[in-house]
Scaffold this motif. Structure first.
Motif, PDB file in Angstrom:
ATOM      1  N   ASP A  64       8.985   5.034   3.465  1.00 53.35           N
ATOM      2  CA  ASP A  64       9.255   3.702   2.143  1.00 53.35           C
ATOM      3  C   ASP A  64       7.747   3.256   1.647  1.00 53.35           C
ATOM      4  OD1 ASP A  64       9.777   0.802   2.319  1.00 53.35           O
ATOM      5  OD2 ASP A  64      11.469   0.726   3.705  1.00 53.35           O
ATOM      6  N   PRO A  65       7.792   2.798   0.704  1.00 51.12           N
ATOM      7  CA  PRO A  65       6.650   1.801  -0.153  1.00 51.12           C
ATOM      8  C   PRO A  65       6.213   0.756   0.219  1.00 51.12           C
ATOM      9  CG  PRO A  65       7.791   3.068  -2.119  1.00 51.12           C
ATOM     10  CD  PRO A  65       8.486   2.542  -0.286  1.00 51.12           C
ATOM     11  N   SER A  66       7.377   0.055   0.498  1.00 51.83           N
ATOM     12  CA  SER A  66       7.092  -1.484   0.655  1.00 51.83           C
ATOM     13  C   SER A  66       6.240  -1.718   2.507  1.00 51.83           C
ATOM     14  CB  SER A  66       8.647  -2.198   0.989  1.00 51.83           C
ATOM     15  OG  SER A  66       9.531  -1.684   1.476  1.00 51.83           O
ATOM     16  N   THR A  67       7.228  -0.608   2.523  1.00 55.93           N
ATOM     17  CA  THR A  67       6.598  -0.837   4.368  1.00 55.93           C
ATOM     18  C   THR A  67       5.483   0.185   5.073  1.00 55.93           C
ATOM     19  OG1 THR A  67       8.083   0.603   5.964  1.00 55.93           O
ATOM     20  CG2 THR A  67       8.379  -1.905   5.273  1.00 55.93           C
ATOM     21  N   GLY A  68       5.026   1.076   3.737  1.00 51.09           N
ATOM     22  CA  GLY A  68       4.507   2.604   4.977  1.00 51.09           C
ATOM     23  C   GLY A  68       4.823   3.330   5.833  1.00 51.09           C
ATOM     24  N   ALA A  69       6.451   2.873   6.026  1.00 53.39           N
ATOM     25  CA  ALA A  69       7.416   4.118   7.070  1.00 53.39           C
ATOM     26  C   ALA A  69       7.138   5.195   6.643  1.00 53.39           C
ATOM     27  CB  ALA A  69       8.094   2.968   7.862  1.00 53.39           C
TER      28      ALA A  69
END
Length: 70
Positions: A64-69
Protein backbone atom coordinates in the motif's frame (compact mmCIF):
# COMPACT_ATOMS: atom_id res chain seq x y z
CA UNK A 1 1.79 3.40 -13.32
CA UNK A 2 -0.55 4.44 -10.54
CA UNK A 3 -3.41 6.97 -10.60
CA UNK A 4 -1.02 9.81 -9.76
CA UNK A 5 1.33 8.96 -12.63
CA UNK A 6 4.06 7.35 -10.51
CA UNK A 7 5.93 4.48 -12.13
CA UNK A 8 6.79 1.32 -10.15
CA UNK A 9 9.65 -1.04 -10.98
CA UNK A 10 10.80 -4.37 -9.58
CA UNK A 11 14.44 -4.17 -8.53
CA UNK A 12 15.87 -7.60 -9.35
CA UNK A 13 19.33 -7.64 -7.71
CA UNK A 14 19.15 -5.08 -4.90
CA UNK A 15 18.04 -4.98 -1.27
CA UNK A 16 15.23 -2.59 -2.17
CA UNK A 17 12.77 -4.76 -4.09
CA UNK A 18 10.41 -2.03 -5.25
CA UNK A 19 11.27 1.35 -6.75
CA UNK A 20 8.81 4.21 -7.28
CA UNK A 21 9.55 7.07 -9.67
CA UNK A 22 7.49 10.22 -9.12
CA UNK A 23 7.26 11.91 -12.50
CA UNK A 24 6.15 15.24 -10.98
CA UNK A 25 9.11 15.69 -8.63
CA UNK A 26 11.48 13.45 -10.64
CA UNK A 27 12.49 11.58 -7.47
CA UNK A 28 12.94 7.91 -6.69
CA UNK A 29 11.81 6.04 -3.57
CA UNK A 30 12.92 2.50 -2.79
CA UNK A 31 11.26 -0.09 -0.55
CA UNK A 32 12.51 -3.38 0.86
CA UNK A 33 9.65 -5.88 0.82
CA UNK A 34 9.78 -8.78 3.29
CA UNK A 35 9.70 -12.28 1.78
CA UNK A 36 10.42 -11.07 -1.76
CA UNK A 37 13.69 -11.78 -3.53
CA UNK A 38 14.61 -11.02 -7.11
CA UNK A 39 11.54 -8.89 -7.80
CA UNK A 40 10.25 -9.20 -11.33
CA UNK A 41 6.59 -8.43 -11.99
CA UNK A 42 4.86 -5.28 -10.77
CA UNK A 43 1.23 -4.25 -11.23
CA UNK A 44 -1.02 -1.55 -9.77
CA UNK A 45 -4.66 -2.49 -9.21
CA UNK A 46 -7.78 -0.29 -9.41
CA UNK A 47 -7.51 0.52 -5.67
CA UNK A 48 -3.93 1.80 -6.07
CA UNK A 49 -2.32 -1.20 -4.37
CA UNK A 50 0.99 -2.31 -5.83
CA UNK A 51 1.52 -6.03 -6.40
CA UNK A 52 5.05 -7.38 -6.62
CA UNK A 53 6.14 -10.88 -7.68
CA UNK A 54 9.37 -12.36 -6.38
CA UNK A 55 11.17 -14.73 -8.72
CA UNK A 56 13.61 -15.98 -6.06
CA UNK A 57 10.89 -16.70 -3.49
CA UNK A 58 7.92 -17.64 -5.71
CA UNK A 59 5.74 -15.23 -3.74
CA UNK A 60 3.50 -12.27 -4.38
CA UNK A 61 3.23 -9.27 -2.04
CA UNK A 62 0.72 -6.41 -1.92
CA UNK A 63 2.12 -3.01 -1.00
CA UNK A 64 0.00 0.00 0.00
CA UNK A 65 1.93 3.06 -1.18
CA UNK A 66 -0.14 5.45 0.93
CA UNK A 67 0.82 3.75 4.22
CA UNK A 68 3.88 1.66 3.32
CA UNK A 69 2.13 -1.43 4.72
CA UNK A 70 2.25 -4.88 3.20
Amino acid sequence: MDGEGAIYLGNFNCEEDLVRFDRTTETFSAYAIDNIEQARGVAVDADGMVWLAGYGTNRVARFDPSTGAL
